[in-house]
Design an enzyme around this catalytic site. Sequence first.
Site, PDB file in Angstrom:
ATOM      1  N   PRO A 243      -6.008  28.404 -44.831  1.00 53.40           N
ATOM      2  CA  PRO A 243      -6.040  29.342 -43.701  1.00 53.40           C
ATOM      3  C   PRO A 243      -6.014  28.594 -42.368  1.00 53.40           C
ATOM      4  O   PRO A 243      -6.674  27.567 -42.198  1.00 53.40           O
ATOM      5  CB  PRO A 243      -7.368  30.092 -43.898  1.00 53.40           C
ATOM      6  CG  PRO A 243      -7.686  29.935 -45.351  1.00 53.40           C
ATOM      7  CD  PRO A 243      -7.145  28.602 -45.757  1.00 53.40           C
ATOM      8  N   LYS A 247       1.014  29.393 -40.900  1.00 56.24           N
ATOM      9  CA  LYS A 247       2.068  29.989 -41.738  1.00 56.24           C
ATOM     10  C   LYS A 247       2.727  31.174 -41.036  1.00 56.24           C
ATOM     11  O   LYS A 247       3.955  31.283 -41.003  1.00 56.24           O
ATOM     12  CB  LYS A 247       1.468  30.418 -43.087  1.00 56.24           C
ATOM     13  CG  LYS A 247       0.851  29.262 -43.873  1.00 56.24           C
ATOM     14  CD  LYS A 247       0.336  29.704 -45.227  1.00 56.24           C
ATOM     15  CE  LYS A 247      -0.885  30.603 -45.120  1.00 56.24           C
ATOM     16  NZ  LYS A 247      -2.061  29.910 -44.570  1.00 56.24           N
ATOM     17  N   THR A 248       1.924  32.060 -40.481  1.00 54.61           N
ATOM     18  CA  THR A 248       2.492  33.219 -39.773  1.00 54.61           C
ATOM     19  C   THR A 248       3.274  32.774 -38.547  1.00 54.61           C
ATOM     20  O   THR A 248       4.358  33.291 -38.252  1.00 54.61           O
ATOM     21  CB  THR A 248       1.365  34.181 -39.367  1.00 54.61           C
ATOM     22  OG1 THR A 248       0.625  34.561 -40.527  1.00 54.61           O
ATOM     23  CG2 THR A 248       1.930  35.427 -38.704  1.00 54.61           C
ATOM     24  N   HIS A 463     -35.008  10.244 -38.538  1.00 57.55           N
ATOM     25  CA  HIS A 463     -34.088  10.772 -39.555  1.00 57.55           C
ATOM     26  C   HIS A 463     -32.640  10.540 -39.123  1.00 57.55           C
ATOM     27  O   HIS A 463     -31.828   9.996 -39.892  1.00 57.55           O
ATOM     28  CB  HIS A 463     -34.364  12.261 -39.764  1.00 57.55           C
ATOM     29  CG  HIS A 463     -33.545  12.886 -40.852  1.00 57.55           C
ATOM     30  ND1 HIS A 463     -34.056  13.186 -42.094  1.00 57.55           N
ATOM     31  CD2 HIS A 463     -32.231  13.276 -40.888  1.00 57.55           C
ATOM     32  CE1 HIS A 463     -33.109  13.725 -42.843  1.00 57.55           C
ATOM     33  NE2 HIS A 463     -31.991  13.803 -42.121  1.00 57.55           N
ATOM     34  N   GLU A 464     -32.311  10.926 -37.901  1.00 56.04           N
ATOM     35  CA  GLU A 464     -30.937  10.763 -37.425  1.00 56.04           C
ATOM     36  C   GLU A 464     -30.608   9.293 -37.202  1.00 56.04           C
ATOM     37  O   GLU A 464     -29.458   8.872 -37.431  1.00 56.04           O
ATOM     38  CB  GLU A 464     -30.723  11.565 -36.135  1.00 56.04           C
ATOM     39  CG  GLU A 464     -30.929  13.060 -36.286  1.00 56.04           C
ATOM     40  CD  GLU A 464     -30.068  13.670 -37.387  1.00 56.04           C
ATOM     41  OE1 GLU A 464     -28.934  13.190 -37.599  1.00 56.04           O
ATOM     42  OE2 GLU A 464     -30.525  14.614 -38.045  1.00 56.04           O
ATOM     43  N   HIS A 467     -29.489   7.855 -40.536  1.00 60.85           N
ATOM     44  CA  HIS A 467     -28.080   8.170 -40.806  1.00 60.85           C
ATOM     45  C   HIS A 467     -27.157   7.242 -40.024  1.00 60.85           C
ATOM     46  O   HIS A 467     -26.212   6.665 -40.580  1.00 60.85           O
ATOM     47  CB  HIS A 467     -27.783   9.621 -40.408  1.00 60.85           C
ATOM     48  CG  HIS A 467     -28.315  10.644 -41.360  1.00 60.85           C
ATOM     49  ND1 HIS A 467     -28.053  10.622 -42.701  1.00 60.85           N
ATOM     50  CD2 HIS A 467     -29.086  11.755 -41.142  1.00 60.85           C
ATOM     51  CE1 HIS A 467     -28.640  11.665 -43.291  1.00 60.85           C
ATOM     52  NE2 HIS A 467     -29.281  12.362 -42.353  1.00 60.85           N
ATOM     53  N   ASP A 539     -28.261  17.232 -46.633  1.00 60.38           N
ATOM     54  CA  ASP A 539     -27.830  15.897 -47.052  1.00 60.38           C
ATOM     55  C   ASP A 539     -27.765  15.805 -48.569  1.00 60.38           C
ATOM     56  O   ASP A 539     -26.821  15.234 -49.124  1.00 60.38           O
ATOM     57  CB  ASP A 539     -28.796  14.837 -46.509  1.00 60.38           C
ATOM     58  CG  ASP A 539     -28.868  14.854 -44.991  1.00 60.38           C
ATOM     59  OD1 ASP A 539     -27.866  15.238 -44.369  1.00 60.38           O
ATOM     60  OD2 ASP A 539     -29.930  14.494 -44.442  1.00 60.38           O
TER      61      ASP A 539
END
Length: 645
Positions: A243, A247-248, A463-464, A467, A539
């Site tokens: 989607p 296409k249209t 925490h971040e 990551h 996560d």
Amino acid sequence: MSNAAPPRKAPDQPWRAEGTPDETPRPSGGGLRGGKWWGLLVTAVIVFLLAYVGLNYLGKGNEPTISYTEFSREVGAGNVARIYSKGDAIQGELKSPRANPDGGGDYTKFRTQRPAFADDKLWQNLSSHGVTVTARPVVQERGLVSNLLISLIPIVLLAAVWIFIARRAGTGLGGAGGMFGRKAPPRPVELRPGTGRTTFADVAGIDEVKGELDDVVDFLKHPDTYRRMGAKLPRGVLLAGSPGTGKTLLARAVAGEAGVPFFSASASEFIEMIVGVGASRVRELFAEARKVAPSIIFIDEIDTIGRVRGGGASMSGHDEREQTLNQILTEMDGFSGSEGVIVIAATNRADILDPALTRPGRFDRVVSVAPPDRGGREAILRIHTREMPLAGDVDLTQLARVTPGMTGADLANLANEGALLAVKGKRDQVTRADLSEALEKVQLGAERTLVMPEEDRRRTAYHESGHALLGMLQTGADPVRKITIVPRGRALGVTMSTPEVERYAHSEGYLRGRIIGALGGMAAEEVVYGVVTTGAESDLEQVTNIARGMVARWGMSERVGRFSALPSDAQQAYGLSAAPQTLDVIDAEMRRIVDECYEEACQKLRDHRGRLDALAHALLENETLEEADAYRIAGITRLTKDGEA
């Protein structure tokens, strides 16, 4: 250039037309033709006559007709208040009610007829008893005009009910198979050049798809050249893709580039509760397209009616879908190849279409429309920002680099969100910050005004930072673009990482690196606080999906082997596509991979605790760190895709 499709010509047509001849408006009913028009006319005449007769002869009221003898007796008794006479007919009203001699209760107003041979000196008798002779009838009756107008009310109600039933049947007053017959055929007029049509200049990022459709445009522009060579164009082109991939837009661009009429409809608009309506609409759509050929018919979401047909008994709605599909197959099979009518359909579920649709001779050309690459995204962004006043700091090349996987619709929404933020900020130009904020809003959600306790805020910062630091340290990992502890959507903080280059195949090492990076938040909380919180829910979902794919789909486990134990379609039905012993092995291997990655994540964070603390403290102070600041604070030199600093 406006790309909006024009409105429908009539509410009963389930399609929109673009670039068709300028037809003179015609009545939708087509005149008094067809058996059902005559049926309505005859019914209306009968209803009118019945109503008129009833009003004139049956609606006279309940005034009784008494004998003249009774009338004379009441006059003599002084019980008559007033009368009205027209010829020998007399209407009157009594002072006191009297019982009706013929039954039916008491009466006050009455009618009677004076005999022609009567010689009873009526006037003197009335005068002596004080009876008033009025100049207006005692019993008021409706006139001819009033009765005529009232008689028309049932006709109006009948016509309204008739029209309502016809439109609820989905056929209108003049559609194919409608209640009142077919519409008059359109008068042949010359095509006028379309203005504001969508062309290939409005389509970007899918050049390889445009190349496959160029021969369609060339055939529509120069059909005689192909006919002389005996060449036939594919009767149908199926655009398959995710989607939002355009296409249209592609179908409209083909029609606009060739300058031919374009009929577009959603497949669901053909389906009605009454069986046969959809097939009738399909016949009329193809008939209209043939009248103005060469032309293009575009059917969006064709999987609505194009699913594989079943062989068992079914409900009426299913019968209607199959009849509509059968009619489409019949219409496409009836093309001779020289009519100049090309059918383009779009779907994101090409795997469930009926084989009769995709066989040679119908939709015999399948074009895959994939999300754009980096160059395509940049071209799409330039199209959607060409009418926006962009500030000098806007770098569309960089924006395209950090938006991998986004489709044309996503990029259009991104540009629009940036413009909205610029208007909200009362700026005259769309700045780089507006587009960056719009990207975060689209991908992560809007900012939330959430007041967190200081301890939760510190935990989120670590925490971040976990990551981000593991993403920086992991060889071949996607570079970190931004770190923030500002709550967005459902997340209390976000670390954004996007690849430097487009990736189409992933190695086992890269996937393990993604698992390690996803577990970095949980690992940082355990290393710093010795506890694990619920903040790692999303996560863990990501980690589980990657590990399952590695073990059960991509052959990255020696114990499971080199086969697909759980195909992608069976993920929702986990446990139904493999033997129980195989599922046990899959679970054990998934657990092994995740545990190994988690231990590696914790060890790396312990080894680089100083960098972890530095990132967390900077986040607590600034709340958001951009790419360059994050790498500088962590003391890590980011390498480019070429291995250079």
